[in-house]
Design an enzyme around this catalytic site. Structure first.
Site, PDB file in Angstrom:
ATOM      1  N   SER A 135     -49.291  47.246  70.950  1.00 19.08           N
ATOM      2  CA  SER A 135     -48.449  46.066  71.213  1.00 19.08           C
ATOM      3  C   SER A 135     -49.316  44.819  71.111  1.00 19.08           C
ATOM      4  O   SER A 135     -50.532  44.873  71.362  1.00 19.08           O
ATOM      5  CB  SER A 135     -47.863  46.157  72.627  1.00 19.08           C
ATOM      6  OG  SER A 135     -47.219  44.954  72.976  1.00 19.08           O
ATOM      7  N   TYR A 148     -49.374  46.887  81.749  1.00 23.49           N
ATOM      8  CA  TYR A 148     -48.776  47.247  80.449  1.00 23.49           C
ATOM      9  C   TYR A 148     -49.706  46.806  79.313  1.00 23.49           C
ATOM     10  O   TYR A 148     -50.052  47.613  78.430  1.00 23.49           O
ATOM     11  CB  TYR A 148     -47.394  46.602  80.280  1.00 23.49           C
ATOM     12  CG  TYR A 148     -46.811  46.866  78.907  1.00 23.49           C
ATOM     13  CD1 TYR A 148     -46.487  48.164  78.515  1.00 23.49           C
ATOM     14  CD2 TYR A 148     -46.622  45.842  77.985  1.00 23.49           C
ATOM     15  CE1 TYR A 148     -45.981  48.431  77.250  1.00 23.49           C
ATOM     16  CE2 TYR A 148     -46.113  46.095  76.722  1.00 23.49           C
ATOM     17  CZ  TYR A 148     -45.806  47.392  76.358  1.00 23.49           C
ATOM     18  OH  TYR A 148     -45.319  47.654  75.102  1.00 23.49           O
TER      19      TYR A 148
HETATM   20  N1  LIG Z   1     -39.547  46.707  72.132  1.00 20.37           N
HETATM   21  C1  LIG Z   1     -40.614  45.946  72.070  1.00 20.37           C
HETATM   22  O1  LIG Z   1     -40.504  44.704  72.139  1.00 20.37           O
HETATM   23  C2  LIG Z   1     -41.974  46.558  71.911  1.00 20.37           C
HETATM   24  C3  LIG Z   1     -43.016  45.711  71.517  1.00 20.37           C
HETATM   25  C4  LIG Z   1     -44.285  46.257  71.358  1.00 20.37           C
HETATM   26  C5  LIG Z   1     -44.512  47.596  71.572  1.00 20.37           C
HETATM   27  N2  LIG Z   1     -43.473  48.393  71.975  1.00 20.37           N
HETATM   28  C6  LIG Z   1     -43.784  49.814  72.208  1.00 20.37           C
HETATM   29  O2  LIG Z   1     -43.023  50.566  71.296  1.00 20.37           O
HETATM   30  C7  LIG Z   1     -42.743  51.850  71.837  1.00 20.37           C
HETATM   31  C8  LIG Z   1     -41.252  52.103  71.750  1.00 20.37           C
HETATM   32  O3  LIG Z   1     -40.570  51.062  72.429  1.00 20.37           O
HETATM   33  P1  LIG Z   1     -39.010  50.846  72.304  1.00 20.37           P
HETATM   34  O4  LIG Z   1     -38.788  49.375  72.292  1.00 20.37           O
HETATM   35  O5  LIG Z   1     -38.447  51.677  71.248  1.00 20.37           O
HETATM   36  O6  LIG Z   1     -38.552  51.383  73.756  1.00 20.37           O
HETATM   37  P2  LIG Z   1     -37.318  52.285  74.211  1.00 20.37           P
HETATM   38  O7  LIG Z   1     -36.081  51.958  73.441  1.00 20.37           O
HETATM   39  O8  LIG Z   1     -37.270  52.165  75.711  1.00 20.37           O
HETATM   40  O9  LIG Z   1     -37.789  53.762  73.797  1.00 20.37           O
HETATM   41  C9  LIG Z   1     -38.857  54.383  74.481  1.00 20.37           C
HETATM   42  C10 LIG Z   1     -38.873  55.858  74.144  1.00 20.37           C
HETATM   43  O10 LIG Z   1     -39.965  56.478  74.838  1.00 20.37           O
HETATM   44  C11 LIG Z   1     -39.489  57.683  75.432  1.00 20.37           C
HETATM   45  N3  LIG Z   1     -40.284  58.029  76.607  1.00 20.37           N
HETATM   46  C12 LIG Z   1     -40.559  57.262  77.687  1.00 20.37           C
HETATM   47  N4  LIG Z   1     -41.288  57.970  78.574  1.00 20.37           N
HETATM   48  C13 LIG Z   1     -41.474  59.214  78.041  1.00 20.37           C
HETATM   49  C14 LIG Z   1     -42.123  60.393  78.477  1.00 20.37           C
HETATM   50  N5  LIG Z   1     -42.741  60.463  79.680  1.00 20.37           N
HETATM   51  N6  LIG Z   1     -42.115  61.474  77.683  1.00 20.37           N
HETATM   52  C15 LIG Z   1     -41.500  61.437  76.474  1.00 20.37           C
HETATM   53  N7  LIG Z   1     -40.857  60.348  76.003  1.00 20.37           N
HETATM   54  C16 LIG Z   1     -40.843  59.249  76.787  1.00 20.37           C
HETATM   55  C17 LIG Z   1     -38.024  57.398  75.764  1.00 20.37           C
HETATM   56  O11 LIG Z   1     -37.278  58.593  75.793  1.00 20.37           O
HETATM   57  P3  LIG Z   1     -36.763  59.374  77.106  1.00 20.37           P
HETATM   58  O12 LIG Z   1     -36.430  58.337  78.139  1.00 20.37           O
HETATM   59  O13 LIG Z   1     -35.570  60.139  76.599  1.00 20.37           O
HETATM   60  O14 LIG Z   1     -37.904  60.259  77.474  1.00 20.37           O
HETATM   61  C18 LIG Z   1     -37.599  56.573  74.572  1.00 20.37           C
HETATM   62  O15 LIG Z   1     -37.205  57.434  73.530  1.00 20.37           O
HETATM   63  C19 LIG Z   1     -43.311  51.841  73.244  1.00 20.37           C
HETATM   64  O16 LIG Z   1     -44.588  52.447  73.238  1.00 20.37           O
HETATM   65  C20 LIG Z   1     -43.422  50.364  73.570  1.00 20.37           C
HETATM   66  O17 LIG Z   1     -44.421  50.095  74.526  1.00 20.37           O
HETATM   67  C21 LIG Z   1     -42.208  47.907  72.134  1.00 20.37           C
END
Ligand SMILES: NC(=O)c1ccc[n+]([C@@H]2O[C@H](COP(=O)([O-])OP(=O)(O)OC[C@H]3O[C@@H](n4cnc5c(N)ncnc54)[C@H](OP(=O)(O)O)[C@@H]3O)[C@@H](O)[C@H]2O)c1
Length: 251
Positions: A135, A148
């Site tokens: 990130s 984070y």
């Molecule tokens: N959205 C942003 O602005 C942004 C920016 C930079 C980086 N990121 C990073 O990108 C990645 C994805 O983010 P996103 O925006 O797609 O978030 P999201 O929509 O909340 O998706 C997160 C995913 O991670 C899974 N997860 C969480 N804890 C878990 C665990 N203990 N075991 C297995 N799976 C787990 C969740 O599935 P379950 O709940 O079904 O387990 C969900 O599928 C993350 O690493 C986040 O930090 C996001």
């Protein structure tokens, strides 16, 4: 046919990445905790998609993950460490310690454990690609980003160190560092289900989308094997690193 293992497949980036890689002709193993979401995705994506229920913080489950894979899905070519979360935005002196603990166990320990399990199978075959989702929070501090951002700084350095350990092997590593991305569950999770607070993050902002990240991954995995992007930082045009701040008349 190449096989990709995508964590966090049940929402956001992970779902978009699974859809894109299936379209690109890969077999995809999609892992997450919520079986209902994975089952819907499996119904949509067909037999080249294998849903597996996996909590990456559960040590035994990660240790045994390769044993659970059926023939035809065992030789993983691409690992996409996408599962992760932010919890809370309070300053460090007010943050909930359990939130910090969950972020460390998911974003750091879950990611390194799964990598440690799958990487030897790539080394044995001298082929592979690990893509970590870091990130911009790991590159630039912001208020409330405390643990984070620190977990994502870990992911950045771990990615760079993996490259070094894999010197001389045909295994690629990329750290993708996205900025503000809308249309995922990220802020709903961060604000513990407060829908209004989560929505406010994206109001009147043309944020990057999960499909933008999936397109980037499609470009990376379909690039030639001699070509390694070490890190790629992506922000919406509407976002910049904030710069330095000065507090006047401090008491
Ligand atoms: N959205 C942003 O602005 C942004 C920016 C930079 C980086 N990121 C990073 O990108 C990645 C994805 O983010 P996103 O925006 O797609 O978030 P999201 O929509 O909340 O998706 C997160 C995913 O991670 C899974 N997860 C969480 N804890 C878990 C665990 N203990 N075991 C297995 N799976 C787990 C969740 O599935 P379950 O709940 O079904 O387990 C969900 O599928 C993350 O690493 C986040 O930090 C996001």
């Amino acid at each position: 046919m190449n096989i990709a293992f995508v964590t966090g497949a049940s929402a956001g980036f992970g779902t978009a990445i699974c859809r894109q890689l299936i379209t690109d002709g890969y077999k995809v193993i999609g892992a997450a905790r919520r079986q209902d979401k994975l089952s819907c995705l499996a119904a949509e994506l067909g037999s080249n998609f294998l849903p597996i229920q996996l909590d990456i913080t559960q040590k035994d489950a990660v240790n045994n993950v390769l044993l659970t894979l059926p023939i035809g899905f065992k030789d993983i070519d691409i690992l996409i460490n996408n599962a992760g979360l932010a919890l809370g935005m309070e300053p460090a002196y007010e943050a909930n310690y359990d939130d910090w603990d969950t972020m460390v166990h998911t974003n750091i320990i879950g990611l390194i454990h799964l990598t440690r399990i799958i990487l030897p199978t790539m080394v044995a075959r001298n082929t592979g690609y690990i893509i970590n989702i870091g990130s911009t929070a790991g590159n630039y501090p912001y208020r409330g980003g405390n643990v984070y951002g620190a977990t994502k700084a870990f992911v950045k350095q771990f990615s760079a160190n993996l490259r070094t350990d894999l010197f001389g092997k045909k295994i690629r590593v990329t750290n993708i560092e996205p900025g503000l991305c809308g249309g995922t569950e990220f802020s709903n999770v961060r604000f513990h289900g407060d829908v209004a607070q989560a929505k406010a993050v994206y109001d009147n902002v043309d944020a990057i989308s999960a499909q933008d990240i999936a397109n980037t991954i499609s470009w990376l995995v379909n690039s030639p094997a001699h070509f390694n992007v070490n890190a790629i930082e992506i922000m919406p045009t509407a976002q910049v690193p904030a710069g330095l701040a000065v507090s006047k008349n401090m008491q």
